[in-house]
Design an enzyme around this catalytic site. Structure first.
Site, PDB file in Angstrom:
ATOM      1  N   LYS A  48       0.787  -1.241   0.000  1.00 51.17           N
ATOM      2  CA  LYS A  48       0.000   0.000   0.000  1.00 51.17           C
ATOM      3  C   LYS A  48       0.818   1.290   0.000  1.00 51.17           C
ATOM      4  CE  LYS A  48      -3.387  -0.858  -0.669  1.00 51.17           C
ATOM      5  NZ  LYS A  48      -3.736  -1.430  -2.009  1.00 51.17           N
ATOM      6  N   THR A  51       2.933   0.849  -4.796  1.00 52.60           N
ATOM      7  CA  THR A  51       3.614  -0.174  -5.600  1.00 52.60           C
ATOM      8  C   THR A  51       3.115  -0.183  -7.040  1.00 52.60           C
ATOM      9  OG1 THR A  51       3.327  -1.467  -3.576  1.00 52.60           O
ATOM     10  CG2 THR A  51       4.381  -2.580  -5.447  1.00 52.60           C
ATOM     11  N   HIS A 124       6.638  -7.866  -2.115  1.00 52.71           N
ATOM     12  CA  HIS A 124       6.532  -7.176  -0.829  1.00 52.71           C
ATOM     13  C   HIS A 124       7.430  -7.835   0.207  1.00 52.71           C
ATOM     14  CE1 HIS A 124       3.394  -4.613  -2.188  1.00 52.71           C
ATOM     15  NE2 HIS A 124       2.420  -5.489  -2.181  1.00 52.71           N
ATOM     16  N   ARG A 148       6.196   4.916   1.694  1.00 50.67           N
ATOM     17  CA  ARG A 148       5.148   5.915   1.930  1.00 50.67           C
ATOM     18  C   ARG A 148       5.051   6.152   3.425  1.00 50.67           C
ATOM     19  NH1 ARG A 148      -1.229   4.973   0.101  1.00 50.67           N
ATOM     20  NH2 ARG A 148      -1.837   7.172   0.181  1.00 50.67           N
ATOM     21  N   SER A 156      -4.371   3.013   4.160  1.00 46.01           N
ATOM     22  CA  SER A 156      -4.589   2.384   2.860  1.00 46.01           C
ATOM     23  C   SER A 156      -4.684   0.856   3.007  1.00 46.01           C
ATOM     24  CB  SER A 156      -3.440   2.768   1.915  1.00 46.01           C
ATOM     25  OG  SER A 156      -3.649   2.226   0.640  1.00 46.01           O
ATOM     26  N   PHE A 275      -9.375  -0.505  -5.917  1.00 40.05           N
ATOM     27  CA  PHE A 275      -7.976  -0.669  -5.527  1.00 40.05           C
ATOM     28  C   PHE A 275      -7.285   0.690  -5.543  1.00 40.05           C
ATOM     29  CE2 PHE A 275      -3.541  -1.712  -5.990  1.00 40.05           C
ATOM     30  CZ  PHE A 275      -3.385  -2.845  -5.211  1.00 40.05           C
ATOM     31  N   SER A 278      -8.101   6.506  -3.099  1.00 41.89           N
ATOM     32  CA  SER A 278      -8.240   7.964  -2.976  1.00 41.89           C
ATOM     33  C   SER A 278      -6.938   8.691  -3.282  1.00 41.89           C
ATOM     34  CB  SER A 278      -8.793   8.342  -1.608  1.00 41.89           C
ATOM     35  OG  SER A 278      -7.764   8.386  -0.670  1.00 41.89           O
TER      36      SER A 278
HETATM   37  P1  A3P Z   1      -4.941   4.855  -1.112  1.00 51.44           P
HETATM   38  O1  A3P Z   1      -5.530   3.596  -0.547  1.00 51.44           O
HETATM   39  O2  A3P Z   1      -4.461   5.789  -0.042  1.00 51.44           O
HETATM   40  O3  A3P Z   1      -5.844   5.526  -2.084  1.00 51.44           O
HETATM   41  P2  A3P Z   1      -0.210  -0.288  -3.676  1.00 51.44           P
HETATM   42  O4  A3P Z   1      -0.180  -0.274  -5.149  1.00 51.44           O
HETATM   43  O5  A3P Z   1       1.131  -0.402  -3.031  1.00 51.44           O
HETATM   44  O6  A3P Z   1      -1.187  -1.285  -3.162  1.00 51.44           O
HETATM   45  O7  A3P Z   1      -0.698   1.138  -3.200  1.00 51.44           O
HETATM   46  C1  A3P Z   1      -2.023   1.538  -3.378  1.00 51.44           C
HETATM   47  C2  A3P Z   1      -2.141   3.002  -3.025  1.00 51.44           C
HETATM   48  O8  A3P Z   1      -1.544   3.780  -4.092  1.00 51.44           O
HETATM   49  C3  A3P Z   1      -3.592   3.427  -2.932  1.00 51.44           C
HETATM   50  O9  A3P Z   1      -3.618   4.439  -1.925  1.00 51.44           O
HETATM   51  C4  A3P Z   1      -3.827   3.980  -4.322  1.00 51.44           C
HETATM   52  O10 A3P Z   1      -4.918   4.835  -4.424  1.00 51.44           O
HETATM   53  C5  A3P Z   1      -2.506   4.704  -4.558  1.00 51.44           C
HETATM   54  N1  A3P Z   1      -2.305   5.016  -5.987  1.00 51.44           N
HETATM   55  C6  A3P Z   1      -2.328   4.171  -7.038  1.00 51.44           C
HETATM   56  N2  A3P Z   1      -2.170   4.832  -8.196  1.00 51.44           N
HETATM   57  C7  A3P Z   1      -2.039   6.140  -7.867  1.00 51.44           C
HETATM   58  C8  A3P Z   1      -1.853   7.336  -8.622  1.00 51.44           C
HETATM   59  N3  A3P Z   1      -1.789   7.322  -9.960  1.00 51.44           N
HETATM   60  N4  A3P Z   1      -1.775   8.510  -7.948  1.00 51.44           N
HETATM   61  C9  A3P Z   1      -1.836   8.541  -6.598  1.00 51.44           C
HETATM   62  N5  A3P Z   1      -2.027   7.444  -5.824  1.00 51.44           N
HETATM   63  C10 A3P Z   1      -2.115   6.251  -6.455  1.00 51.44           C
END
Ligand code: A3P
Length: 311
Positions: A48, A51, A124, A148, A156, A275, A278
């Site tokens: 989260k 990635t 991960h 992060r 998240s 997924f 926000s």
């Molecule tokens: P949130 O849950 O805070 O919205 P991962 O890919 O490691 O699982 O991380 C997911 C997080 O990255 C989520 O955060 C997701 O919304 C955010 N994310 C993915 N694409 C994004 C983008 N283009 N801009 C900003 N945040 C992004």
């Protein structure tokens, strides 16, 4: 190695102080002996932390902005090494005889192993559990780590577990699991530090989600340089656009919508959500109680400040 029953779900183990689903045991040896290639590209992270966003950026840079090729699902072109450790579909599958799941779901390690070079690999796993050849430096693939801030990572992760794993507790309970190192890949702090302390290795690029939010084109330029690619300002602009939150949210190749659908059906999860949810910095302010904030801040100060790592 210690088994424990969490408030959340049975079936976790701790391996070298890291919390993992007990199915990890079945894959431990193949992951340890996984043959790493010098031309692999690895994106490593705690869950989260951005990635997916980082994977898409790195894949596009390394593939000279092949937006056509990027229409193939990210999970296929950039597989998640230990996915099969997290989701044991082999036990669920008999209930759904009509489902034909691909190898990337049933045995993600085997799928990843057999990809043609250059392979793009997401993991991960903490540094201590990466394949031996990578840990020892025998092979030196490019490693991009994204981190992060801990409080947003926890928020998240909470929404992720509700959506993907059927977590039913409230946020306070979840943050206790996170702080108590009872979520997969925890503890968060050591995970980040193990890569932070290798950030000056020539094959390691350490990125922060917050920097991507603040100035994506600067991070794109830094990442391109890491891959010895020169991008024009028009190309940087096109990639920035491709990676915008709105575009990623509506892009079926990266937003895992089909995966969420399948997962919900197979695990009877009844929670709405996406997924790519926000995408904000400092959302913890809306979610965390004072006492949880204090515990996070103390731990972060303790672990990160002395290492000059700040979010
Ligand atoms: P949130 O849950 O805070 O919205 P991962 O890919 O490691 O699982 O991380 C997911 C997080 O990255 C989520 O955060 C997701 O919304 C955010 N994310 C993915 N694409 C994004 C983008 N283009 N801009 C900003 N945040 C992004």
């Amino acid at each position: 190695r210690e088994n424990f029953t969490s408030e959340f779900r049975k079936g976790y183990i701790t391996v070298t102080n890291v919390c993992l689903p007990s199915r990890y045991d079945e894959f431990a040896e193949v992951i340890e002996n996984f043959e790493v290639r010098d031309d692999d590209v690895w994106v490593c992270s705690f869950p989260k932390t951005g990635t997916t966003w980082t994977q898409e950026m790195i894949w596009c840079i390394a593939n000279d902005l092949d937006f056509e090729g990027a229409k193939v699902r990210l999970a296929e072109r950039f597989p998640f090494l230990e996915y099969s450790v997290l989701f044991d579909y082999t036990t669920i599958l008999p209930r759904y005889p009509e489902m034909k799941l691909p190898q990337l779901v049933l045995d993600s390690v085997e799928y990843t192993k057999n990809r043609a070079s250059p392979r793009f690999i997401k993991t991960h796993l903490p540094f201590t559990l990466l394949p031996r050849q990578l840990r020892t430096g025998e092979k030196k693939p490019k490693i991009v780590y994204v981190a992060r801030n801990p409080k947003d990572t926890c928020v998240s992760y909470y929404y992720h577990c509700r959506l993907m794993e059927g977590y039913r507790g409230d946020f306070n309970n979840f943050s206790r699991l996170f702080l108590g190192e009872k979520r997969s890949f925890a503890p968060y702090w050591d995970h980040v530090l193990d890569f932070w302390n290798r950030r000056t290795d020539s094959n390691v690029l350490f990125l922060k989600y917050e920097d991507m939010k603040a100035n994506l084109s600067t991070v794109i330029e830094k990442s391109s340089a890491f891959f010895s690619k020169i991008m024009s300002s028009d190309e940087t602009k096109a990639l920035t656009q491709h990676l915008s939150f709105a575009n990623m949210k509506s892009n079926p190749a990266v937003n895992y919508e089909d995966h969420i659908k399948m997962n919900r059906q197979m695990k009877s999860i009844n929670v709405d959500g996406e997924f790519i949810r926000s995408g904000k910095v400092d959302q913890w302010r809306e979610e965390m109680s004072e006492s949880v904030i204090e515990r996070f801040d103390n731990l972060t100060k303790d672990k990160f400040s002395s290492q000059n790592l700040f979010f």
